[in-house]
Design an enzyme around this catalytic site. Structure first.
Site, mmCIF file in Angstrom:
data_model
loop_
_atom_site.group_PDB
_atom_site.id
_atom_site.type_symbol
_atom_site.label_atom_id
_atom_site.label_comp_id
_atom_site.label_asym_id
_atom_site.label_seq_id
_atom_site.Cartn_x
_atom_site.Cartn_y
_atom_site.Cartn_z
ATOM 1 N N CYS A 73 0.758 -1.162 0.188
ATOM 2 C CA CYS A 73 0.204 0.065 0.057
ATOM 3 C C CYS A 73 0.942 1.234 0.081
ATOM 4 O O CYS A 73 2.255 1.217 0.110
ATOM 5 C CB CYS A 73 -0.815 0.000 1.167
ATOM 6 S SG CYS A 73 -1.892 -1.416 1.462
ATOM 7 N N ARG A 99 3.574 0.446 -6.716
ATOM 8 C CA ARG A 99 3.471 -0.508 -5.591
ATOM 9 C C ARG A 99 2.320 -1.607 -5.982
ATOM 10 O O ARG A 99 2.106 -2.602 -5.244
ATOM 11 C CB ARG A 99 3.175 0.257 -4.421
ATOM 12 C CG ARG A 99 4.499 1.030 -3.805
ATOM 13 C CD ARG A 99 4.115 1.890 -2.667
ATOM 14 N NE ARG A 99 5.255 2.325 -1.991
ATOM 15 C CZ ARG A 99 5.738 1.910 -0.822
ATOM 16 N NH1 ARG A 99 5.063 1.153 -0.318
ATOM 17 N NH2 ARG A 99 6.756 2.303 -0.330
ATOM 18 N N TRP A 120 -3.879 -2.389 -1.575
ATOM 19 C CA TRP A 120 -3.784 -3.488 -1.980
ATOM 20 C C TRP A 120 -4.577 -4.251 -0.977
ATOM 21 O O TRP A 120 -3.905 -4.563 0.215
ATOM 22 C CB TRP A 120 -2.471 -3.959 -2.309
ATOM 23 C CG TRP A 120 -2.405 -5.306 -3.134
ATOM 24 C CD1 TRP A 120 -2.550 -6.800 -2.572
ATOM 25 C CD2 TRP A 120 -2.400 -5.590 -4.618
ATOM 26 N NE1 TRP A 120 -2.545 -7.526 -3.389
ATOM 27 C CE2 TRP A 120 -2.612 -6.809 -4.741
ATOM 28 C CE3 TRP A 120 -2.215 -4.576 -5.665
ATOM 29 C CZ2 TRP A 120 -2.340 -7.477 -6.101
ATOM 30 C CZ3 TRP A 120 -2.170 -5.430 -6.930
ATOM 31 C CH2 TRP A 120 -2.280 -6.770 -7.019
ATOM 32 N N ASN A 164 -0.679 1.254 6.394
ATOM 33 C CA ASN A 164 0.139 0.233 5.622
ATOM 34 C C ASN A 164 0.788 -0.540 6.752
ATOM 35 O O ASN A 164 1.586 -0.299 7.572
ATOM 36 C CB ASN A 164 1.219 0.992 4.886
ATOM 37 C CG ASN A 164 1.863 -0.078 3.882
ATOM 38 O OD1 ASN A 164 1.569 -1.108 3.650
ATOM 39 N ND2 ASN A 164 3.099 0.663 3.284
ATOM 40 N N GLU A 197 20.667 -21.258 1.143
ATOM 41 C CA GLU A 197 20.386 -19.802 0.742
ATOM 42 C C GLU A 197 21.171 -18.717 1.149
ATOM 43 O O GLU A 197 21.764 -17.869 0.425
ATOM 44 C CB GLU A 197 19.031 -19.202 1.296
ATOM 45 C CG GLU A 197 18.517 -18.058 0.855
ATOM 46 C CD GLU A 197 18.421 -17.267 -0.496
ATOM 47 O OE1 GLU A 197 18.295 -16.261 -0.758
ATOM 48 O OE2 GLU A 197 18.649 -18.255 -1.313
ATOM 49 N N GLU A 233 27.007 -14.858 -4.349
ATOM 50 C CA GLU A 233 26.497 -14.110 -5.483
ATOM 51 C C GLU A 233 26.720 -12.459 -5.439
ATOM 52 O O GLU A 233 26.847 -11.948 -6.434
ATOM 53 C CB GLU A 233 24.973 -14.419 -5.920
ATOM 54 C CG GLU A 233 23.966 -13.940 -4.868
ATOM 55 C CD GLU A 233 22.572 -14.325 -5.309
ATOM 56 O OE1 GLU A 233 22.273 -14.701 -6.487
ATOM 57 O OE2 GLU A 233 21.501 -14.236 -4.419
ATOM 58 N N LYS A 253 18.889 -10.406 -13.341
ATOM 59 C CA LYS A 253 17.573 -10.410 -12.519
ATOM 60 C C LYS A 253 16.685 -11.649 -12.840
ATOM 61 O O LYS A 253 16.235 -12.410 -12.028
ATOM 62 C CB LYS A 253 16.925 -8.996 -12.368
ATOM 63 C CG LYS A 253 15.665 -9.068 -11.271
ATOM 64 C CD LYS A 253 15.814 -9.388 -9.997
ATOM 65 C CE LYS A 253 14.875 -9.439 -9.052
ATOM 66 N NZ LYS A 253 15.244 -9.922 -7.586
#
Length: 607
Positions: A2, A27, A74, A98, A479, A486, A602
């Site tokens: 939001c 957004r 949203w 929000n 991860e 990376e 990406k």
């Protein structure tokens, strides 16, 4: 995600706020609204759908007033309707919000019992009702805010205006970002510097726990303890790109720090907080009859799938196969009739994942996807789409998209477990409550930024690093190693802790940092036993655990990072954050290009 904007202006503000809300369209949103003070009284204009609808309403029903707040919503708690659109208001106060209010249900029941009537399905309305309750008791606005925010649990950003207070706006930040813009006899609030760029270059970013009393010629910021504090004023250039880095050096840092906010939005899309139940998109098959789930993904998304395998098999009692998408279709796997194939991708355009989807389609599987871009190829070719609501992710190394993928997967596990009868109603409530706590706990972890950056400086001197974890923490070890590789270019590997003696221990010496992810759960003692083997061989152990785990681990640990104690179910979501921060600050210490690391893109749209 939001968007919030607020203006204490010299002239009418509704048109200016509408223009500002347009800068927040990136957004994502499905309703919008504005509230102003007109002759001291609160008036609103709200609409479902795009800002053109709100613009048309303002043309037909002009809104005067020099003090106002606006919001693009949203839908999370409650459908995307005009009734549920922000700002939420009573006759005394209007609020834009929000984030997520964890204890919304309890507060709602208490307020309803005292005679307050709720008119929406949202958690945000509770803030307006709670403030009104304190105002009705005779508290002045600032005191009412101070008391009300003590009652709120969660991660949130809030903008508030009050009846009869034309020279007052209050901003509150806990977990979700919020900035104040300083003007010449005018003041502004916004979700980011981008929305404030047309108004001022002078920006103050609120810190967690801060709340600000804003007047046209005066600004008082207090911290969570109510003490007046100074926050650094920054000068920002006008944004020329769609999004900016806010109060951060890199997009990756900004996206790491957005996680309390976007996880909250994702939870709001799948959790009914009033009934403490999961709501997912309607499917045209019986979830209880699915014989097997096949998950395919690449990179970080693959690790999300690995964690989901632990969840699905232990909680939902449903067999899961997880595969690297680039390998999956070449095995020509035999898939059971009526099986569910689930594909995870931030961009929704990952070529290998899309190819795996098409293979499963040919094998007559039900096709579902977890994606961050709803117009993507993978989304268009899926039977069911589970959006992550992470918002745009600019940094190449995935951060907020990963934790939002895990959040969606966690909700899906509960929904399928309920459908299969393997998750009881009591279990569902417990698991949902633990999920609703995640944004708040994520904000707590992010508050350790300074300690993590110091530790990362030491880590940047290493040439090799090991990560270890057991159970659902094993994929977090993978991860963490991937993130470090990376963006800092340091060689790192992740291992299941039980595999230590089967080879990796040969690498351990006094120059080898070993990062161990070990919350105090059922597997803690076994993981600590592996940790002691590392310490005995001179390895520099960095332990990520909660307070209980750190105390139980004993001496010999080189450094610790404390995470909040949580239900083991949600621990992997939270444990992703310290390994992200470690990788980020290590890369910063090494001076690498954090947002665009060498050789990486990406979205991988070729095989």
């Amino acid at each position: 995600m939001c968007g919030i904007v607020g203006i204490l202006g010299k002239g009418p503000v509704s048109g200016t706020m509408l223009d500002a809300l347009k800068r927040l369209e990136y957004r994502g949103y499905d309703s919008a609204g504005i509230a102003t003070l007109v002759d001291g009284k609160i008036e609103r204009r709200r609409c479902k759908g795009k800002l053109t609808n709100l613009a048309n309403k303002l043309r037909d029903e002009p809104l005067a007033g020099q003090t106002g707040i606006g919001h693009t919503r949203w839908a999370t708690h409650g459908a995307p309707t005009e009734q549920n659109a922000h700002p939420h208001a009573t006759d005394k106060v209007a609020v834009v919000h929000n984030g997520i209010i964890e204890n919304f249900r309890e507060l709602r029941l208490t307020l309803e019992a005292s005679g307050q009537a709720c008119s929406t399905e949202t958690d945000s309305e509770i803030i307006a009702l709670l403030l009104t309750d304190y105002l009705n008791k005779g508290l002045p606005p600032i005191k009412a805010v101070q008391e009300a925010i003590k009652q709120l649990e969660g991660a949130f950003a809030i903008g508030i205006i009050f009846k009869g207070e034309n020279d007052l706006m209050v901003a509150v930040r806990q977990g979700s970002p919020l900035a104040i813009g300083l003007g010449d006899g005018e003041m502004y609030i916004g979700s980011d510097a981008f929305v404030l760029a047309p108004f001022t270059k002078r920006i103050i970013y609120l810190e967690d726990g801060d709340w600000a009393e804003i007047r046209r010629e005066k600004l008082i910021i207090r911290n969570a303890d109510g003490q007046v504090v100074d926050r650094e004023e920054k000068t920002t250039s006008l944004a020329t790109t769609l999004v900016d880095k806010g109060n951060h050096k890199h997009f990756m840092a900004k996206e790491i720090f957005e996680q309390p906010e976007v996880i909250g939005h994702t939870l709001g899309a799948y959790i009914d907080p009033l009934n403490l139940s999961i709501t997912i998109p309607k499917v045209d098959f019986d979830l209880a009859l699915v014989p097997k789930i096949t998950i395919a993904a690449c990179g970080t998304a693959y690790y999300a799938g690995m964690i989901a395998k632990y969840w699905f098999e232990k909680i939902a009692r449903l067999s899961v196969e997880v595969d690297i998408a680039s390998e999956f279709r070449y095995r020509e796997a035999a898939l059971p009739k009526g099986g569910l194939a689930l594909f995870i991708s931030q961009s929704g355009e990952t070529a290998d994942t899309l190819a795996a989807l098409r293979y499963c389609r040919d094998q007559n599987q039900h096709i579902a996807s977890i994606i961050n871009v709803e117009e993507s190829s993978i989304a268009r070719e899926s039977d069911i789409v589970f959006p992550t609501h992470a918002g745009p992710e600019i940094g190449v190394a995935s951060t907020k998209a990963f934790t939002c993928q895990l959040t969606v997967l966690a909700c899906l596990v509960i929904a399928i477990g309920r459908a299969r009868g393997s998750v009881s109603r009591d279990d569902e409530i417990r698991l949902i409550r633990s999920l609703m706590e995640v944004p708040r706990h994520a904000a707590d972890i992010l508050n350790q930024e300074a300690e993590i950056s110091v530790l990362a400086h030491d880590l940047s001197k290493a040439s090799d690093v090991l990560y270890m974890g057991r159970g659902a923490q094993y994929p977090i070890a993978l991860e963490g190693a991937l993130k470090l590789k990376e963006i800092s270019y340091i060689h790192a590997e992740g291992y299941a802790a039980g595999e230590l003696k089967h080879g990796p221990i040969a690498l351990v010496d006094e120059d080898m940092p070993v990062i161990i992810i070990a919350p105090s759960n059922a597997m803690f003692d076994k993981t600590v036993s592996n940790m002691q083997e590392v310490i005995a061989r001179g390895g520099k152990v960095i332990l990520i655990s909660d307070e209980k785990g750190i105390k139980a681990a004993g001496d010999g640990v080189f450094a610790t990072l404390q995470i909040p104690y949580t239900d083991p179910f949600v621990a992997p979501i939270l444990n992703a954050i310290p390994v992200q921060l470690l990788a980020y600050y290590t890369a910063v210490a090494k001076g690498t290009d954090v947002d665009q690391p060498r050789n990486l893109a990406k979205s991988v749209t070729v095989e």
